[in-house]
Design an enzyme around this catalytic site. Structure first.
Site, PDB file in Angstrom:
ATOM      1  N   GLU A 170     -87.463  31.799 -35.727  1.00 25.55           N
ATOM      2  CA  GLU A 170     -86.714  32.238 -34.549  1.00 25.55           C
ATOM      3  C   GLU A 170     -86.916  31.275 -33.510  1.00 25.55           C
ATOM      4  OE1 GLU A 170     -87.892  36.260 -33.179  1.00 25.55           O
ATOM      5  OE2 GLU A 170     -87.154  37.028 -35.206  1.00 25.55           O
ATOM      6  N   GLU A 357     -86.822  39.621 -41.711  1.00 23.65           N
ATOM      7  CA  GLU A 357     -87.539  40.593 -40.927  1.00 23.65           C
ATOM      8  C   GLU A 357     -86.505  41.605 -40.583  1.00 23.65           C
ATOM      9  OE1 GLU A 357     -89.241  39.383 -37.188  1.00 23.65           O
ATOM     10  OE2 GLU A 357     -90.297  37.568 -38.317  1.00 23.65           O
TER      11      GLU A 357
HETATM   12  C1  BGP Z   1     -89.439  39.173 -34.209  1.00 22.57           C
HETATM   13  C2  BGP Z   1     -90.785  38.320 -34.240  1.00 22.57           C
HETATM   14  C3  BGP Z   1     -91.904  39.075 -34.852  1.00 22.57           C
HETATM   15  C4  BGP Z   1     -92.025  40.458 -34.371  1.00 22.57           C
HETATM   16  C5  BGP Z   1     -90.785  41.207 -34.063  1.00 22.57           C
HETATM   17  C6  BGP Z   1     -90.798  42.281 -33.256  1.00 22.57           C
HETATM   18  O1  BGP Z   1     -88.821  38.597 -32.927  1.00 22.57           O
HETATM   19  O2  BGP Z   1     -90.373  37.154 -35.524  1.00 22.57           O
HETATM   20  O3  BGP Z   1     -92.948  38.369 -34.786  1.00 22.57           O
HETATM   21  O4  BGP Z   1     -93.074  40.571 -33.565  1.00 22.57           O
HETATM   22  O5  BGP Z   1     -89.749  40.304 -33.663  1.00 22.57           O
HETATM   23  O6  BGP Z   1     -90.595  41.996 -31.999  1.00 22.57           O
HETATM   24  P1  BGP Z   1     -91.370  42.300 -30.621  1.00 22.57           P
HETATM   25  O7  BGP Z   1     -92.608  42.092 -30.691  1.00 22.57           O
HETATM   26  O8  BGP Z   1     -90.930  41.140 -29.754  1.00 22.57           O
HETATM   27  O9  BGP Z   1     -90.602  43.448 -30.111  1.00 22.57           O
END
Ligand code: BGP
Length: 451
Positions: A170, A357
């Site tokens: 990302e 993801e």
């Molecule tokens: C993505 C990331 C993850 C994870 C997920 C949840 O952007 O790659 O590492 O954390 O999102 O997001 P957040 O924790 O920002 O709510």
């Protein structure tokens, strides 16, 4: 009248997995010679993280990985996407190698393989060594230069057992957001030119990751980026709205996907940047656009688009009452899993897509009588997977899917409050409890079908 049976089967050899990242689960932030990361530093900033949480202990996975892999195996999970912590291996980012850090990942990947789990290794998931930030961070080419050596080192050391490599995770999050004042480490608010430069330098790292895999990865090594592309969903699936979605998608993703897939920034993008355009050198784009084997997409939500009255693509935003998870940014949009892979394969000709993801965060996942009944997550995953299955049935080349996240973990600025895991973690006792969603996912994997 009898209806034909609904079929929610996935293709044979479809990859089912779970995802996690080193800074979010390992803990052991300063153990065995690990250096400080920008997230370790940022978490000490007052008010940066909910409840003042730190990256320790997280899930203490550093010391509990054997038990975690045994649990994965029991849940029928055969593919695990993890990341390596750069500051464990080079505490200062470059220079002296910390052999103990590398040894840890050798033990970790050995243990995965012993448990019958295939590693999918992300080289970089946001935990930049603080020492590199102190030398300019992503604003500077110091980072891609150091990354080249880091990537060579890890691929040489692990290439015999790791065949699936993801370069960086990302790009937008650790560049545009981190340097654009959106609350991600290191937490700066720079002007547009600097922000565009951080993106360019991240693209160079991606290129070095691909190069390192080609040079040292050995037989059967494959690699690609994990991107959180800007995702749009046509409001209605009519030719007019679908065409509007295409146009919007192609324009919104040009800063990252065009250099990788088309060998350079588009004229349109450079014009739009004007004086804020990134500086690049000759040769940058032959590195950045080295051919990859797949594209990973991290998909959670999506915006809606339609053909506007003026003939242009018009973006529509969910209203305040539109259903959301506990993360304000994560509204429910299952069709994102149909459209993002489809659009990326149409616009950029991507042949192999993996959803690296997908998942949802809630604050009220509790264990009662030994169970965690996260119905909201089961329904979320089910509705999204149906759309993924529909996309594949319509010809989109999606080869695999990884749930974010295996365990409740350190969710960046939400600390330990927001739970994304299919396995519950009690952060006081480190007790793991598979949630209903994990048991459901086990059944889905076994049947290769949505149940
Ligand atoms: C993505 C990331 C993850 C994870 C997920 C949840 O952007 O790659 O590492 O954390 O999102 O997001 P957040 O924790 O920002 O709510």
């Amino acid at each position: 009248m009898r209806l034909p049976p609904s079929s929610f089967h996935f293709p044979r050899n479809f990859i089912w997995g779970v995802s996690a990242a080193a800074p979010q689960i390992e803990g052991a932030s300063f153990v065995d010679g690990k250096g400080e990361s920008v997230w370790d530093r940022f978490a000490r900033r007052r008010g940066a993280i909910l409840n003042g949480d730190r990256l320790d202990p997280a899930c203490d996975h550093y010391h509990r990985y054997e038990q975690d892999f045994a649990l994965m195996r029991d849940l029928g999970i055969r593919h695990y996407r993890l990341s390596l912590a750069w500051p464990r291996i080079f505490p200062e980012g470059d220079g002296k190698l910390n052999q103990r850090g590398l040894d840890f990942y050798q033990r970790l990947t050995d243990s995965m393989l012993e448990h019958g789990i295939t590693p999918w290794v992300t080289m970089f998931h946001w935990d930049l060594p603080q020492a590199l930030e102190d030398r300019g961070g992503w604003r500077s080419r110091v980072v891609p230069e150091a990354f080249a050596t880091y990537a060579d080192t890890i691929v040489r050391a692990l290439g015999d057992r790791v065949k699936n490599w993801i370069t960086v995770n990302e790009i937008r999050c650790f560049t545009v957001q981190a340097y654009g004042g959106v609350g991600k480490a290191p937490g700066f608010k720079e002007g547009r030119r600097v922000v565009n430069q951080t993106v360019h330098n991240a693209l160079l790292c991606h290129g070095h990751g691909v190069r390192a895999v080609r040079e040292h990865g050995g037989r059967g090594a494959r690699c690609g980026l994990s991107d959180n592309c800007e995702t749009v969903i046509p409001v209605t699936e009519t030719p007019a709205d679908v065409a509007a979605a295409h146009e919007w998608f192609a324009e919104a993703n040009q800063s990252i996907l065009s250099p990788i897939y088309n060998g350079g920034y588009s004229d349109e993008y450079l014009e739009k940047c004007g004086a804020s355009r990134p500086r690049f050198e000759r040769g940058d784009f032959s590195l950045i656009s080295l051919p990859t084997d797949f594209l990973g997409l991290n998909i959670y939500a999506g915006l809606f688009v339609r053909r506007g009255a003026d003939g242009r693509a018009q973006l529509l935003f969910p209203s305040a009452s539109y259903p959301r998870t506990d993360s304000a940014w994560l509204h429910l949009a299952p069709r994102a899993l149909y459209w993002a892979p489809r659009l990326v394969s149409k616009v950029y000709g991507v042949k192999n897509v993996y959803v690296t993801e997908n998942g949802c965060g809630y604050d009220d996942d509790v264990v009662k009588n030994g169970e965690c009944l996260d119905l909201h997550r089961v329904e979320y995953l089910r509705s999204y997977l149906k759309e993924l299955q529909r996309s594949i049935a319509d010809g989109t080349p999606v080869r695999g899917y990884f749930v974010w996240c295996f365990l409740d973990n350190f969710e960046w600025t939400d600390g330990y409050t927001r739970r994304f895991g299919i396995v519950h973690n009690n952060f006081k006792t480190q007790r793991r409890t598979p949630k209903l969603s994990a048991l459901w996912y086990r059944a889905v994997i076994a049947a290769n079908q949505i149940l």
